[in-house]
Structure formats: structure tokens, C-alpha cells
Motif scaffolding. Structure first.
Motif, PDB file in Angstrom:
ATOM      1  N   MET A  92       0.806  -1.261   0.107  1.00 49.43           N
ATOM      2  CA  MET A  92      -0.043   0.045  -0.091  1.00 49.43           C
ATOM      3  C   MET A  92       1.062   1.218  -0.075  1.00 49.43           C
ATOM      4  SD  MET A  92      -3.576  -0.587   2.193  1.00 49.43           S
ATOM      5  CE  MET A  92      -2.595  -1.174   3.797  1.00 49.43           C
ATOM      6  N   ARG A  93       1.918   1.207   0.731  1.00 46.17           N
ATOM      7  CA  ARG A  93       2.906   2.519   0.843  1.00 46.17           C
ATOM      8  C   ARG A  93       3.568   2.912  -0.457  1.00 46.17           C
ATOM      9  NH1 ARG A  93       5.407   1.825   7.151  1.00 46.17           N
ATOM     10  NH2 ARG A  93       3.295   2.014   8.166  1.00 46.17           N
ATOM     11  N   GLU A  94       3.886   1.506  -1.178  1.00 50.83           N
ATOM     12  CA  GLU A  94       4.647   1.565  -2.457  1.00 50.83           C
ATOM     13  C   GLU A  94       3.651   2.390  -3.558  1.00 50.83           C
ATOM     14  OE1 GLU A  94       5.907  -1.110  -6.313  1.00 50.83           O
ATOM     15  OE2 GLU A  94       5.403  -2.060  -4.495  1.00 50.83           O
ATOM     16  N   ILE A  95       2.469   2.015  -3.433  1.00 54.74           N
ATOM     17  CA  ILE A  95       1.471   2.564  -4.433  1.00 54.74           C
ATOM     18  C   ILE A  95       1.421   3.860  -3.923  1.00 54.74           C
ATOM     19  CG2 ILE A  95      -1.142   2.450  -5.061  1.00 54.74           C
ATOM     20  CD1 ILE A  95      -0.888  -0.496  -4.612  1.00 54.74           C
ATOM     21  N   GLY A  96       1.118   4.086  -3.073  1.00 56.11           N
ATOM     22  CA  GLY A  96       0.813   5.675  -2.331  1.00 56.11           C
ATOM     23  C   GLY A  96       2.192   6.696  -2.740  1.00 56.11           C
ATOM     24  N   ARG A  97       3.271   5.986  -2.556  1.00 51.19           N
ATOM     25  CA  ARG A  97       4.555   7.080  -2.597  1.00 51.19           C
ATOM     26  C   ARG A  97       4.682   7.104  -3.868  1.00 51.19           C
ATOM     27  NH1 ARG A  97       7.718   3.158   1.761  1.00 51.19           N
ATOM     28  NH2 ARG A  97       7.390   4.312   3.566  1.00 51.19           N
ATOM     29  N   SER A 132       3.772   5.690   7.692  1.00 53.89           N
ATOM     30  CA  SER A 132       5.057   5.737   7.200  1.00 53.89           C
ATOM     31  C   SER A 132       5.915   7.081   7.185  1.00 53.89           C
ATOM     32  CB  SER A 132       5.149   5.119   5.831  1.00 53.89           C
ATOM     33  OG  SER A 132       4.886   6.423   4.859  1.00 53.89           O
ATOM     34  N   GLY A 133       5.267   7.966   8.166  1.00 50.17           N
ATOM     35  CA  GLY A 133       5.687   9.064   8.141  1.00 50.17           C
ATOM     36  C   GLY A 133       5.969  10.232   7.140  1.00 50.17           C
ATOM     37  N   ILE A 156       2.033   9.610  12.431  1.00 52.59           N
ATOM     38  CA  ILE A 156       1.135  10.751  11.697  1.00 52.59           C
ATOM     39  C   ILE A 156       1.279  11.971  12.421  1.00 52.59           C
ATOM     40  CG2 ILE A 156      -1.221  11.100  11.284  1.00 52.59           C
ATOM     41  CD1 ILE A 156      -1.738   8.085  11.130  1.00 52.59           C
ATOM     42  N   HIS A 157       1.549  13.151  11.712  1.00 50.13           N
ATOM     43  CA  HIS A 157       1.855  14.498  12.333  1.00 50.13           C
ATOM     44  C   HIS A 157       0.596  15.408  11.824  1.00 50.13           C
ATOM     45  CE1 HIS A 157       4.770  12.885  14.619  1.00 50.13           C
ATOM     46  NE2 HIS A 157       5.703  12.492  13.588  1.00 50.13           N
TER      47      HIS A 157
END
Length: 243
Positions: A92-97, A132-133, A156-157
Motif C-alpha cells: 500500500m505504501r509503495e502505491i501511495g509513494r 510511514s511518516g 502521523i503528524h
């Protein structure tokens, strides 16, 4: 009406060639930007219009792809794609990034003012980017309350808003409680809106066409959810200045 320009963007992610929809506001200066993640079946004309609506408000908007240009009309095909993806935070992070890289490469994008919103699977991806920051300004997820790995929500900020239907069998009360407990324990600035009488994918006009039980459009609650998404963006990434 504000002039909006659009174009198709193709980029690699998850072993596929993704086909996104980029909408640009009028003018030539930097603008805050929004990543938009679609639900499990993929990109629809409805979601393209959402990207264009955000561009009319002054945002650079990228509707990112999750299925390599495919729109799944068969519920089983959609589940075969979506369920393994939802179980794999790194994918999921790969797709989002990958989508985020495309959005940041757009000259109109203000790289310091980016928000992520999503629906279903796309909402889960938006949350994983936060976990993931990635330094986002806001995260909104509708029907996508996927709880992350222990401790990662502390990355998450930015404010997080989530919306879900009270009658959603895929996001029942237990799932909502797990999600809110995760956000609260991490000290995230979070909000959850439960829409009475709404089922899963209540935001999407064609949701009732699927044979999956517990999936139906709820026009009144869909309009309210969109209003809350826009309000979050107005609060956290307001469109101001520029040309």
C-alpha cells in the motif's frame, strides 16, 4: 466557472502501469495539492469529477490508480485484488509513494502543502502514507478504517478525519473502535463521523450496482461526507495567495 485542465498520467507501481487522473486549477503559481485514492474497483468517472471539483477550489489534485488502469465490475475480481493489498502495508505504501512522487513532480504543486484523501482501499493507502511518516497536512478516509501495525500511528503528524456508515458490515463497530483506539493511543488529532443509516461505499452513486451485500449509495450522507472532506482541506491546507 474556474478553468480546470486535466491530463492522464502513467507511472509504475506494484508491478503495474498505473493510470492516474491529474486535475490542475486555473493560474500558474504553486497550489496546495491533494492525493485522492479510489475504492477497490478502481478509478471511476465519479472520482475523476471529484478531482476536478478540488481543482475548481484551487487544489492540484491527483486521483491515483490502484489496479493498473482496470475497473473491476466483478466483485470477486475486486476482492482478489484488494484483500491481499489491504493485508500488506508495504505494498500500500509503495502505491501511495509512487503517486506522491508524481504529484510532487507537477510544477504547480506546493511540496510542503499536500493532503491525502481516499475511499475504501484508497483511504487505507492514505492512512499508510501517514503511518510511514510522510509529512502530509491532512488525511481523510471514507470507508477505509484499516488499523495499522503497532506503534506506527505515532508517525502521523497531521489531523485525520474518518467517515463510515453506521450500517456498514465491512466496517462494523468493532473495526471503528480499533481504529479510534489506535489513533487515540498515538496522540493523533483525529475525528470520526458515523453516518446514520449508511452502508459501505455510501459515497459512490453506483455503489448499489454491485452484488456485494451491505453496499449501497446514500445520497444525503454522501453529500455530508464530501462537505466534511472539503472542510478538512480548508482548515489544514487552505488555498491562499499565488497566481
Amino acid at each position: 466557472m474556474t478553468t480546470v485542465t486535466t491530463r492522464t498520467v502513467r507511472y509504475p507501481a506494484d508491478g503495474l502501469t498505473m493510470v492516474g487522473h491529474l486535475a490542475l486549477p486555473a493560474g500558474s503559481g504553486w497550489r496546495p495539492a491533494v492525493l485522492i485514492g479510489p475504492e477497490g474497483p478502481g478509478i471511476s468517472e465519479f472520482q475523476r469529477r471529484r478531482a476536478e471539483a478540488l481543482a475548481e477550489l484551487g487544489y492540484v489534485a491527483l486521483l491515483f490508480d490502484i489496479n493498473g488502469g482496470e475497473w473491476f465490475t466483478d466483485p470477486q475480481q475486486m476482492l482478489d485484488r484488494a484483500l491481499p493489498l489491504l493485508a500488506d502495508p508495504e505494498r500500500m505504501r509503495e502505491i501511495g509513494r509512487a503517486a506522491l512522487d508524481v504529484l510532487r513532480a507537477e510544477p504547480r504543486t506546493d511540496p510542503d502543502r499536500i493532503a491525502a484523501i481516499g475511499y475504501g482501499t484508497g483511504g487505507a493507502i492514505a492512512l499508510e502514507l501517514g503511518r510511514s511518516g510522510v509529512p502530509l497536512r491532512a488525511i481523510a478516509t471514507v470507508n477505509g478504517l484499516v488499523t495499522g501495525r503497532p506503534g506506527e500511528a505515532a508517525n502521523i503528524h497531521c489531523p485525520v478525519w474518518a467517515g463510515v456508515g453506521s450500517e456498514d458490515p465491512i466496517m462494523p463497530a468493532e473495526r471503528r473502535e480499533e481504529f479510534t483506539a489506535e489513533m487515540q493511543s498515538a496522540g493523533v488529532d483525529w475525528r470520526l463521523t458515523v453516518y446514520g443509516g449508511a452502508e459501505h461505499a455510501f459515497h459512490h452513486p453506483t455503489a448499489g450496482l454491485t452484488t456485494l451485500p451491505g453496499v449501497a449509495h446514500h445520497p444525503r450522507q454522501a453529500a455530508r461526507a464530501w462537505h466534511e472532506v472539503v472542510a478538512l482541506l480548508t482548515e489544514c491546507v487552505p488555498v491562499a495567495g499565488g497566481s
